[in-house]
Design an enzyme around this catalytic site. Structure first.
Site, PDB file in Angstrom:
ATOM      1  N   HIS A  18       0.865  -1.192   0.000  1.00 25.78           N
ATOM      2  CA  HIS A  18       0.000   0.000   0.000  1.00 25.78           C
ATOM      3  C   HIS A  18       0.897   1.236   0.000  1.00 25.78           C
ATOM      4  O   HIS A  18       1.333   1.711   1.044  1.00 25.78           O
ATOM      5  CB  HIS A  18      -0.918  -0.031   1.234  1.00 25.78           C
ATOM      6  CG  HIS A  18      -1.942   1.067   1.267  1.00 25.78           C
ATOM      7  ND1 HIS A  18      -3.167   0.918   1.890  1.00 25.78           N
ATOM      8  CD2 HIS A  18      -1.944   2.323   0.763  1.00 25.78           C
ATOM      9  CE1 HIS A  18      -3.864   2.027   1.777  1.00 25.78           C
ATOM     10  NE2 HIS A  18      -3.136   2.912   1.094  1.00 25.78           N
ATOM     11  N   HIS A  20       1.259   4.900  -2.362  1.00 29.57           N
ATOM     12  CA  HIS A  20       0.896   5.794  -3.470  1.00 29.57           C
ATOM     13  C   HIS A  20       2.190   6.455  -3.920  1.00 29.57           C
ATOM     14  O   HIS A  20       2.801   7.196  -3.141  1.00 29.57           O
ATOM     15  CB  HIS A  20      -0.101   6.850  -3.009  1.00 29.57           C
ATOM     16  CG  HIS A  20      -1.362   6.264  -2.436  1.00 29.57           C
ATOM     17  ND1 HIS A  20      -2.518   6.111  -3.173  1.00 29.57           N
ATOM     18  CD2 HIS A  20      -1.637   5.776  -1.201  1.00 29.57           C
ATOM     19  CE1 HIS A  20      -3.456   5.569  -2.403  1.00 29.57           C
ATOM     20  NE2 HIS A  20      -2.949   5.351  -1.203  1.00 29.57           N
ATOM     21  N   HIS A 198      -9.595   1.105  -1.232  1.00 30.57           N
ATOM     22  CA  HIS A 198      -9.561   1.687   0.108  1.00 30.57           C
ATOM     23  C   HIS A 198     -10.985   1.609   0.656  1.00 30.57           C
ATOM     24  O   HIS A 198     -11.935   2.065   0.000  1.00 30.57           O
ATOM     25  CB  HIS A 198      -9.168   3.163   0.055  1.00 30.57           C
ATOM     26  CG  HIS A 198      -7.712   3.427  -0.214  1.00 30.57           C
ATOM     27  ND1 HIS A 198      -7.044   2.892  -1.268  1.00 30.57           N
ATOM     28  CD2 HIS A 198      -6.811   4.197   0.466  1.00 30.57           C
ATOM     29  CE1 HIS A 198      -5.779   3.316  -1.241  1.00 30.57           C
ATOM     30  NE2 HIS A 198      -5.619   4.114  -0.198  1.00 30.57           N
ATOM     31  N   GLU A 201     -11.364   3.208   5.983  1.00 31.11           N
ATOM     32  CA  GLU A 201     -10.324   4.109   6.524  1.00 31.11           C
ATOM     33  C   GLU A 201     -11.069   5.172   7.344  1.00 31.11           C
ATOM     34  O   GLU A 201     -10.905   5.255   8.558  1.00 31.11           O
ATOM     35  CB  GLU A 201      -9.518   4.736   5.385  1.00 31.11           C
ATOM     36  CG  GLU A 201      -8.420   5.694   5.835  1.00 31.11           C
ATOM     37  CD  GLU A 201      -7.687   6.377   4.669  1.00 31.11           C
ATOM     38  OE1 GLU A 201      -8.219   6.394   3.538  1.00 31.11           O
ATOM     39  OE2 GLU A 201      -6.570   6.910   4.908  1.00 31.11           O
ATOM     40  N   ASP A 279       1.759   3.948   2.922  1.00 28.59           N
ATOM     41  CA  ASP A 279       0.706   4.778   2.323  1.00 28.59           C
ATOM     42  C   ASP A 279       1.308   5.960   1.546  1.00 28.59           C
ATOM     43  O   ASP A 279       1.439   5.879   0.333  1.00 28.59           O
ATOM     44  CB  ASP A 279      -0.284   5.248   3.406  1.00 28.59           C
ATOM     45  CG  ASP A 279      -1.662   5.597   2.866  1.00 28.59           C
ATOM     46  OD1 ASP A 279      -1.869   5.491   1.638  1.00 28.59           O
ATOM     47  OD2 ASP A 279      -2.539   5.977   3.677  1.00 28.59           O
ATOM     48  N   ASP A 280       1.640   7.035   2.237  1.00 31.36           N
ATOM     49  CA  ASP A 280       2.224   8.237   1.608  1.00 31.36           C
ATOM     50  C   ASP A 280       3.405   8.681   2.475  1.00 31.36           C
ATOM     51  O   ASP A 280       3.288   9.629   3.262  1.00 31.36           O
ATOM     52  CB  ASP A 280       1.175   9.347   1.529  1.00 31.36           C
ATOM     53  CG  ASP A 280      -0.036   8.924   0.721  1.00 31.36           C
ATOM     54  OD1 ASP A 280       0.056   8.916  -0.515  1.00 31.36           O
ATOM     55  OD2 ASP A 280      -1.061   8.560   1.338  1.00 31.36           O
TER      56      ASP A 280
HETATM   57  N1  ADE Z   1      -4.616   8.825  -1.706  1.00 31.50           N
HETATM   58  C1  ADE Z   1      -3.366   8.814  -1.223  1.00 31.50           C
HETATM   59  N2  ADE Z   1      -3.382   8.349   0.039  1.00 31.50           N
HETATM   60  C2  ADE Z   1      -4.656   8.048   0.358  1.00 31.50           C
HETATM   61  C3  ADE Z   1      -5.322   7.523   1.499  1.00 31.50           C
HETATM   62  N3  ADE Z   1      -4.666   7.194   2.609  1.00 31.50           N
HETATM   63  N4  ADE Z   1      -6.645   7.369   1.465  1.00 31.50           N
HETATM   64  C4  ADE Z   1      -7.321   7.689   0.365  1.00 31.50           C
HETATM   65  N5  ADE Z   1      -6.765   8.172  -0.726  1.00 31.50           N
HETATM   66  C5  ADE Z   1      -5.428   8.358  -0.746  1.00 31.50           C
HETATM   67 ZN    ZN Z   2      -3.781   4.801   0.605  1.00 29.31          ZN
END
Ligand code: ADE
Ligand code: ZN
Length: 336
Positions: A18, A20, A198, A201, A279-280
């Protein structure tokens, strides 16, 4: 003691499921690309950027995330971005990555689909050739956009389908349930693509049910709020559904108030196939090992839990059975 567990986690081969790729854009690269492409950004310094990374929810983050993407213009930009991520994960002993990218975040700014995907793919194949890090590429649909837009993106992907492994669903969750994309996911399934989304969340357990029943996902991204529904937990367990959990993201986006309250250990104890992901990473304070470190420090994870998390990351990957067996054997070979 905790340090022993952190060292053990660091030694284990791992997969990241996971991530991005646009969320791996570090402030230093944001500035370098803004300069290279003569794009105005509303920040004066790297410190200024980091100070802006204080979020109260998913939407707060997404607003800055889409703004950050504006510096990505050329194939070289996408190559540099992806290569920087792949170089960074090797330090964490990540041996396989399944990367999300958001084509609509680029095509709506006039950057062609082919420009973005070519840069990403070149870096992925170079990383495999040079370092043996394997990868899959997952194209996400932005759920705040329409079904029609998602279909148009799937069409644009047609010439690239031999190099795209799956589709996903990301962006603003609440108000954009999986059902909105049922037909697009059916079309992706017909094309032989793997399916992830997703869900849970910020959205309720009902969205996780929709992702399972309507989208027919192969893997669940986040899924935290599934724990509110015992029948759903039982179902995820019975189906051996992999959850791509992102602890530092959950903390930064206020999905959890404090890492000590993170549900990762509870998920494992319930028999859910949880994994640890970043994630990011440029926005949430770190890469895979930073996430392992954070949960090991805050939660009562045993050594078996750490090994299970690493094994789950390969078992839940879109790798062949043979590739999985080899990675699982490498995990077992790490004794201490
Ligand atoms: N795009 C990038 N990170 C995300 C996340 N955690 N949830 C939804 N969209 C995303
Ligand atoms: Zn994500």
């Amino acid at each position: 003691m905790k340090q022993d567990l952190i060292d053990y986690a660091a030694r284990l081969p791992k997969a990241e499921l996971h991530l991005h790729i646009e969320g791996s854009l570090e402030p230093e690269m944001l500035f370098a690309l803004a300069r290279r492409n003569k794009v105005d950004i509303p920040f004066k310094s790297v410190e200024d950027v980091r100070a802006a990374y204080a979020f109260s929810n998913l939407q707060d983050f997404l607003d800055i995330y889409y703004q950050g993407m504006s510096v990505l213009r050329t194939e070289e930009d996408f190559f540099d971005l992806t290569m920087a991520y792949l170089n960074r994960v090797r330090a964490d002993n990540v041996r396989h990555v399944e990367i999300f990218f958001d084509p609509q975040g680029h095509t709506e700014r006039g950057v062609p689909f082919g420009t973005a995907i070519s840069g990403v793919l070149t870096a992925l194949s170079l990383s495999k050739a040079q370092f043996g890090v394997t990868s899959k590429l997952i194209m996400c649909f932005l759920r705040h956009l329409s079904e029609e837009d998602a279909f148009a993106t799937l069409k644009e992907a047609d010439p690239w389908l031999d190099r795209i492994d799956g589709v996903g669903l990301d962006s603003s969750e609440v108000g954009h349930p999986p059902s909105k994309f049922e037909r697009v996911f059916a079309a992706a399934r017909e094309r032989g693509l793997k399916l992830v989304a997703h869900a849970g969340e910020e959205g309720p357990p009902a969205y996780v049910y929709e992702a399972l029943d309507l989208l027919k996902i192969d893997r669940l991204d986040h899924g935290n709020r599934s724990l509110e529904d015992a029948a759903l937990v039982e179902r995820l367990k019975t189906e051996a559904m992999t959850l791509t959990v992102c602890p530092l993201s959950n903390l930064k986006l206020c999905v959890v108030g404090d890492m000590a309250a993170h549900p990762l250990k509870r998920m494992l104890d319930l028999g859910l196939k949880a994994t640890v992901n970043s994630d990011d990473p440029a926005y949430f304070g770190g890469y895979v090992m930073d996430n392992f470190r954070a949960v090991i420090e805050a939660l009562d994870l045993a050594k078996d839990d750490i090994r299970t998390l690493a094994k789950n990351s390969f078992e839940g990957a879109f790798l062949s059975d043979g590739e999985k067996r080899a990675q699982l054997a490498a995990i077992e070979a790490v004794l201490i």
